[in-house]
Design a protein around this motif. Structure first.
Motif, PDB file in Angstrom:
ATOM      1  N   LYS A   1       0.835  -1.182   0.000  1.00 44.78           N
ATOM      2  CA  LYS A   1       0.000   0.000   0.000  1.00 44.78           C
ATOM      3  C   LYS A   1       0.880   1.246   0.000  1.00 44.78           C
ATOM      4  O   LYS A   1       1.786   1.391   0.824  1.00 44.78           O
ATOM      5  CB  LYS A   1      -0.904   0.002   1.236  1.00 44.78           C
ATOM      6  N   THR A   2       0.595   2.140  -0.918  1.00 53.88           N
ATOM      7  CA  THR A   2       1.336   3.404  -1.023  1.00 53.88           C
ATOM      8  C   THR A   2       0.427   4.553  -0.606  1.00 53.88           C
ATOM      9  O   THR A   2      -0.757   4.585  -0.949  1.00 53.88           O
ATOM     10  CB  THR A   2       1.836   3.622  -2.456  1.00 53.88           C
ATOM     11  N   GLU A   3       0.990   5.501   0.119  1.00 54.39           N
ATOM     12  CA  GLU A   3       0.210   6.651   0.553  1.00 54.39           C
ATOM     13  C   GLU A   3      -0.052   7.579  -0.633  1.00 54.39           C
ATOM     14  O   GLU A   3       0.831   7.835  -1.448  1.00 54.39           O
ATOM     15  CB  GLU A   3       0.962   7.402   1.646  1.00 54.39           C
ATOM     16  N   PRO A   4      -1.281   8.095  -0.738  1.00 55.52           N
ATOM     17  CA  PRO A   4      -1.575   8.994  -1.870  1.00 55.52           C
ATOM     18  C   PRO A   4      -0.792  10.290  -1.763  1.00 55.52           C
ATOM     19  O   PRO A   4      -0.520  10.801  -0.666  1.00 55.52           O
ATOM     20  CB  PRO A   4      -3.084   9.232  -1.723  1.00 55.52           C
ATOM     21  N   GLU A   5      -0.416  10.813  -2.912  1.00 51.07           N
ATOM     22  CA  GLU A   5       0.352  12.061  -2.955  1.00 51.07           C
ATOM     23  C   GLU A   5      -0.551  13.240  -2.628  1.00 51.07           C
ATOM     24  O   GLU A   5      -1.647  13.375  -3.197  1.00 51.07           O
ATOM     25  CB  GLU A   5       0.967  12.243  -4.340  1.00 51.07           C
ATOM     26  N   ILE A   6      -0.132  14.056  -1.710  1.00 51.11           N
ATOM     27  CA  ILE A   6      -0.911  15.227  -1.302  1.00 51.11           C
ATOM     28  C   ILE A   6      -0.525  16.395  -2.203  1.00 51.11           C
ATOM     29  O   ILE A   6       0.618  16.880  -2.178  1.00 51.11           O
ATOM     30  CB  ILE A   6      -0.656  15.566   0.176  1.00 51.11           C
ATOM     31  N   LEU A   7      -1.472  16.840  -3.004  1.00 47.93           N
ATOM     32  CA  LEU A   7      -1.221  17.939  -3.928  1.00 47.93           C
ATOM     33  C   LEU A   7      -1.574  19.263  -3.279  1.00 47.93           C
ATOM     34  O   LEU A   7      -2.432  19.326  -2.369  1.00 47.93           O
ATOM     35  CB  LEU A   7      -2.054  17.749  -5.204  1.00 47.93           C
ATOM     36  N   PRO A   8      -0.943  20.352  -3.693  1.00 49.17           N
ATOM     37  CA  PRO A   8      -1.276  21.670  -3.122  1.00 49.17           C
ATOM     38  C   PRO A   8      -2.690  22.093  -3.505  1.00 49.17           C
ATOM     39  O   PRO A   8      -3.216  21.715  -4.552  1.00 49.17           O
ATOM     40  CB  PRO A   8      -0.214  22.595  -3.742  1.00 49.17           C
ATOM     41  N   VAL A   9      -3.285  22.880  -2.619  1.00 48.75           N
ATOM     42  CA  VAL A   9      -4.651  23.344  -2.855  1.00 48.75           C
ATOM     43  C   VAL A   9      -4.647  24.377  -3.974  1.00 48.75           C
ATOM     44  O   VAL A   9      -3.824  25.318  -3.971  1.00 48.75           O
ATOM     45  CB  VAL A   9      -5.238  23.935  -1.554  1.00 48.75           C
ATOM     46  N   ARG A  10      -5.565  24.199  -4.900  1.00 47.96           N
ATOM     47  CA  ARG A  10      -5.664  25.155  -6.006  1.00 47.96           C
ATOM     48  C   ARG A  10      -6.491  26.357  -5.566  1.00 47.96           C
ATOM     49  O   ARG A  10      -7.560  26.213  -4.939  1.00 47.96           O
ATOM     50  CB  ARG A  10      -6.309  24.477  -7.217  1.00 47.96           C
ATOM     51  N   LYS A  11      -6.011  27.562  -5.904  1.00 54.76           N
ATOM     52  CA  LYS A  11      -6.699  28.789  -5.541  1.00 54.76           C
ATOM     53  C   LYS A  11      -6.925  29.619  -6.797  1.00 54.76           C
ATOM     54  O   LYS A  11      -6.107  29.641  -7.713  1.00 54.76           O
ATOM     55  CB  LYS A  11      -5.878  29.590  -4.534  1.00 54.76           C
ATOM     56  N   SER A  12      -8.022  30.321  -6.795  1.00 55.93           N
ATOM     57  CA  SER A  12      -8.333  31.188  -7.923  1.00 55.93           C
ATOM     58  C   SER A  12      -7.498  32.464  -7.836  1.00 55.93           C
ATOM     59  O   SER A  12      -6.863  32.774  -6.811  1.00 55.93           O
ATOM     60  CB  SER A  12      -9.820  31.541  -7.921  1.00 55.93           C
ATOM     61  N   LEU A  13      -7.492  33.238  -8.912  1.00 52.25           N
ATOM     62  CA  LEU A  13      -6.741  34.493  -8.935  1.00 52.25           C
ATOM     63  C   LEU A  13      -7.295  35.492  -7.932  1.00 52.25           C
ATOM     64  O   LEU A  13      -6.560  36.303  -7.363  1.00 52.25           O
ATOM     65  CB  LEU A  13      -6.767  35.082 -10.341  1.00 52.25           C
ATOM     66  N   ARG A  14      -8.619  35.446  -7.686  1.00 51.30           N
ATOM     67  CA  ARG A  14      -9.216  36.383  -6.726  1.00 51.30           C
ATOM     68  C   ARG A  14      -8.703  36.107  -5.315  1.00 51.30           C
ATOM     69  O   ARG A  14      -8.388  37.025  -4.564  1.00 51.30           O
ATOM     70  CB  ARG A  14     -10.741  36.271  -6.783  1.00 51.30           C
ATOM     71  N   LEU A  15      -8.616  34.784  -4.961  1.00 50.64           N
ATOM     72  CA  LEU A  15      -8.116  34.456  -3.630  1.00 50.64           C
ATOM     73  C   LEU A  15      -6.627  34.727  -3.501  1.00 50.64           C
ATOM     74  O   LEU A  15      -6.117  34.953  -2.397  1.00 50.64           O
ATOM     75  CB  LEU A  15      -8.398  32.983  -3.321  1.00 50.64           C
ATOM     76  N   GLN A  16      -5.907  34.766  -4.622  1.00 47.79           N
ATOM     77  CA  GLN A  16      -4.478  35.072  -4.591  1.00 47.79           C
ATOM     78  C   GLN A  16      -4.205  36.562  -4.705  1.00 47.79           C
ATOM     79  O   GLN A  16      -3.041  36.970  -4.801  1.00 47.79           O
ATOM     80  CB  GLN A  16      -3.764  34.332  -5.731  1.00 47.79           C
ATOM     81  N   ASN A  17      -5.296  37.345  -4.727  1.00 42.55           N
ATOM     82  CA  ASN A  17      -5.165  38.806  -4.821  1.00 42.55           C
ATOM     83  C   ASN A  17      -4.418  39.217  -6.090  1.00 42.55           C
ATOM     84  O   ASN A  17      -3.549  40.089  -6.088  1.00 42.55           O
ATOM     85  CB  ASN A  17      -4.460  39.386  -3.588  1.00 42.55           C
ATOM     86  N   LYS A  18      -4.774  38.536  -7.202  1.00 37.27           N
ATOM     87  CA  LYS A  18      -4.177  38.851  -8.486  1.00 37.27           C
ATOM     88  C   LYS A  18      -5.258  39.308  -9.436  1.00 37.27           C
ATOM     89  O   LYS A  18      -6.417  38.877  -9.356  1.00 37.27           O
ATOM     90  CB  LYS A  18      -3.447  37.639  -9.070  1.00 37.27           C
ATOM     91  N   GLY A  19      -4.864  40.162 -10.364  1.00 40.77           N
ATOM     92  CA  GLY A  19      -5.797  40.620 -11.353  1.00 40.77           C
ATOM     93  C   GLY A  19      -5.960  39.627 -12.481  1.00 40.77           C
ATOM     94  O   GLY A  19      -5.249  38.615 -12.554  1.00 40.77           O
ATOM     95  N   PRO A  20      -6.892  39.883 -13.402  1.00 40.80           N
ATOM     96  CA  PRO A  20      -7.086  38.964 -14.529  1.00 40.80           C
ATOM     97  C   PRO A  20      -5.881  38.958 -15.450  1.00 40.80           C
ATOM     98  O   PRO A  20      -5.252  39.989 -15.697  1.00 40.80           O
ATOM     99  CB  PRO A  20      -8.326  39.527 -15.219  1.00 40.80           C
ATOM    100  N   GLN A  21      -5.559  37.783 -15.947  1.00 45.00           N
ATOM    101  CA  GLN A  21      -4.421  37.620 -16.849  1.00 45.00           C
ATOM    102  C   GLN A  21      -4.915  37.634 -18.283  1.00 45.00           C
ATOM    103  O   GLN A  21      -5.836  36.896 -18.648  1.00 45.00           O
ATOM    104  CB  GLN A  21      -3.688  36.318 -16.556  1.00 45.00           C
ATOM    105  N   THR A  22      -4.264  38.456 -19.084  1.00 45.12           N
ATOM    106  CA  THR A  22      -4.670  38.578 -20.485  1.00 45.12           C
ATOM    107  C   THR A  22      -4.026  37.507 -21.357  1.00 45.12           C
ATOM    108  O   THR A  22      -4.597  37.065 -22.339  1.00 45.12           O
ATOM    109  CB  THR A  22      -4.312  39.969 -21.022  1.00 45.12           C
ATOM    110  N   THR A  23      -2.817  37.069 -21.008  1.00 46.39           N
ATOM    111  CA  THR A  23      -2.131  36.057 -21.812  1.00 46.39           C
ATOM    112  C   THR A  23      -2.374  34.686 -21.202  1.00 46.39           C
ATOM    113  O   THR A  23      -2.284  34.505 -19.975  1.00 46.39           O
ATOM    114  CB  THR A  23      -0.620  36.343 -21.854  1.00 46.39           C
ATOM    115  N   LEU A  24      -2.678  33.736 -22.039  1.00 46.47           N
ATOM    116  CA  LEU A  24      -2.953  32.367 -21.605  1.00 46.47           C
ATOM    117  C   LEU A  24      -1.686  31.535 -21.745  1.00 46.47           C
ATOM    118  O   LEU A  24      -1.099  31.443 -22.826  1.00 46.47           O
ATOM    119  CB  LEU A  24      -4.074  31.750 -22.456  1.00 46.47           C
TER     120      LEU A  24
END
Length: 544
Positions: free
Chosen positions: A132-155
């Motif tokens: 049995k292998t322990e599942p990998e714990i991934l970092p929590v995904r946050k939106s740009l609003r929660l990161q206090n970032k503005g909208p990104q124009t380039t994808l």
């Protein structure tokens, strides 16, 4: 005057009552008065009804029959479920209905049907245990609003290829000899003495004659499988497997895509249910075979190394090393001292194991990858090579470093060929397995020019990415019969005659539930093995 009127009305009522027929107590409502014609017609119909004839019998006989009838009625009543004395007619009729319903339900065989539909418990998992292998714990995904970032124009796009996202390959094993240390046993523990003794047993001589098809087919029908015949020998997908040539006991070896090697003896107590686990390579073990005098297990791998497993010295000796991956090999001599290996880059190597240093001669066959090489059993200077869509026969005596010409061609394949093998006793046939869903049998009794196709058998070869390629292999005890796995449902392993006739199909809904891509017959015993993509070996045998 009043008295006269009363007397007249009273007389009138009496006349009406005399002329009105009596009313049936069971009838509801008033009864209509019938006319004379109707009454006459009713009387005629009554007269036309015949009275029952009175039959006269002997009083003794009538008494006996009445007694028999009464006894039969009593017996019938007593046979009713829940019968007891003093029951009314209604209750007896109810019990009779219950008896008839029960008899009808019994005729449907509902218990047998429900037992057949009930899911059966899974067989116990034997062999290597899953870690049995322990599942990998991934970092929590946050939106740009929660990161206090503005909208990104380039994808931003992830341009990394799929191959680059795959995990890195394991580092290759160090060149030279590797100690033979089992993974699933404690360190510094010696190998079981029973295994070493069985390993060094002298095998019986191979049977050179072939039995008739009727007796051979009867032998196949006697082979069976049970819960003890399915064991997990390696952890990943099986790429190759082989029987030890001894006939006293069964000993099997299997290699997986990660370079692990497993040995399994069904009735042994060592390791995990008779399984001992090693890691001689870093990539898939593509081919293996047991040598004799002394007995060693030769394995080749995609990591470019060929090793010899020696239980007496408890080491994996390195026989050959190449910068390219190794796909297949065969013995060039009866004493197994010389090897013929095919490399992924299109070269063929002849290796002499009798020298201390690696002594190899390279010959370029084609620019395409070589998928299989096999030596003629009688004329061992001939060997057949599967080169992409082409299958050619070469003469070892006339090989050059480059620009080698084939002495025989086996044409007709429209896609890549997975394997090509000479028939085991005479070499008069070559069996090829092609990705165009066809198994072909060629006549190679005369190796000069193009060999004719004797039979083409349609067989589904589309295994996909996660299964090992199917490969038809000869039965070493039978000159004209071969075995191959199948992707069809229900899962099966099929044995064919070279004429295209299917001699037997191995099926088992309890123990054979996956595709067995790797198949092989025992060289002297009536036993067949099949390996699947989860690392399990299945054996069909007549002796448990």
């Amino acid at each position: 005057m009043d008295e006269n009127k009363i007397d007249l009305s009273f007389k009138t009522m009496q006349l009406l009552q005399e002329r009105t027929p009596l009313q049936d107590p069971g009838m509801d409502g008033p009864v209509r008065r019938t006319s004379r014609r109707i009454r006459e017609k009713q009387n005629q119909e009554k007269n036309q009804i015949l009275s029952p004839k009175c039959l006269t019998f002997n009083s003794e006989k009538n008494d006996n029959e009445e007694e028999d009838i009464e006894e039969a009625e009593v017996n019938n009543k007593e046979s009713l479920p829940g019968y007891r004395e003093g029951l009314s007619k209604y209750e007896l009729e109810r019990l009779e209905n219950i008896r008839q319903n029960q008899a009808f339900l019994n005729s449907l065989n509902l218990p047998e049907i429900s037992e057949a539909l009930r899911p059966k418990p899974k067989p116990t998992q034997k062999g290597l245990k899953r870690v049995k292998t322990e599942p990998e714990i991934l970092p929590v995904r946050k939106s740009l609003r929660l990161q206090n970032k503005g909208p990104q124009t380039t994808l931003t796009l992830d341009t990394t290829s799929y191959a680059a996202r795959e995990p890195e390959e394991k580092p290759k094993k160090a060149p030279g000899t590797i100690p033979l240390d089992p993974i699933n046993m404690d360190q510094h523990v010696r190998l079981p003495e029973d295994l070493v003794k069985l390993w060094n047993e002298v095998p019986l001589k191979k049977v050179t004659g072939t039995s008739d098809l009727i007796s051979y087919q009867q032998m196949l029908q006697k082979l069976s499988i049970n819960d003890s015949c399915v064991v997990k020998v390696v952890k990943d997908r099986i790429c190759s497997a082989a029987f030890h040539p001894t006939s006293s006991n069964l000993l099997m070896a299997a290699g997986d895509k990660s370079g692990h090697l497993g040995l399994w003896k069904p009735d042994a107590s060592w390791g995990n249910d008779g399984v001992i686990y090693f890691e001689p390579h870093s990539r898939a073990i593509t081919s293996m075979a047991f040598s004799s005098h002394p007995c060693n297990l030769i394995t080749v791998s995609y990591d470019g190394s060929a090793r010899s497993m020696d239980l007496e010295k408890a080491v994996f000796d390195e026989v050959y090393r190449s910068s390219s991956g190794l796909k297949s090999f065969d013995f060039l001599s009866t004493d197994c001292s010389t090897l013929l290996l095919c490399e992924w880059n299109g070269d063929v190597a002849v290796v002499d194991r009798r020298t201390e240093k690696i002594n190899a001669s390279l010959y370029t066959m084609a620019a395409n990858p070589l998928r299989c090489v096999h030596v003629h059993p009688v004329q061992q200077h001939y060997f057949v090579v599967a080169e992409g869509r082409f299958v050619n026969t070469y003469d070892l005596r006339h090989l050059k470093r480059t620009n080698n010409l084939a002495v025989g061609e086996l044409n007709g394949h429209s896609r890549s060929v997975s394997s090509a093998f000479f028939s085991p006793l005479t070499g008069n046939r070559v069996l090829t397995t092609c990705m165009d869903n066809t198994i072909r049998v060629f006549d190679t009794s005369l190796i000069n020019g193009r060999s004719p196709v004797l039979k083409s058998i349609t067989h589904n070869m589309q295994t996909g990415r996660w299964l090992s390629k199917l490969s038809a292999v000869w039965d070493p005890k039978q000159q004209d019969c071969f075995v191959i796995g199948s992707v069809d449902r229900p899962r099966r392993i099929q044995v064919y005659h070279e004429s295209g006739r299917c001699l037997h199909t191995f099926r088992n809904m309890d123990h054979l539930t996956t595709v067995c891509s790797i198949t092989a017959f025992h060289p002297s015993r009536n036993t067949l093995l099949g390996g699947n993509s989860s690392g399990r070996l299945h054996i069909f045998t007549d002796r448990f």
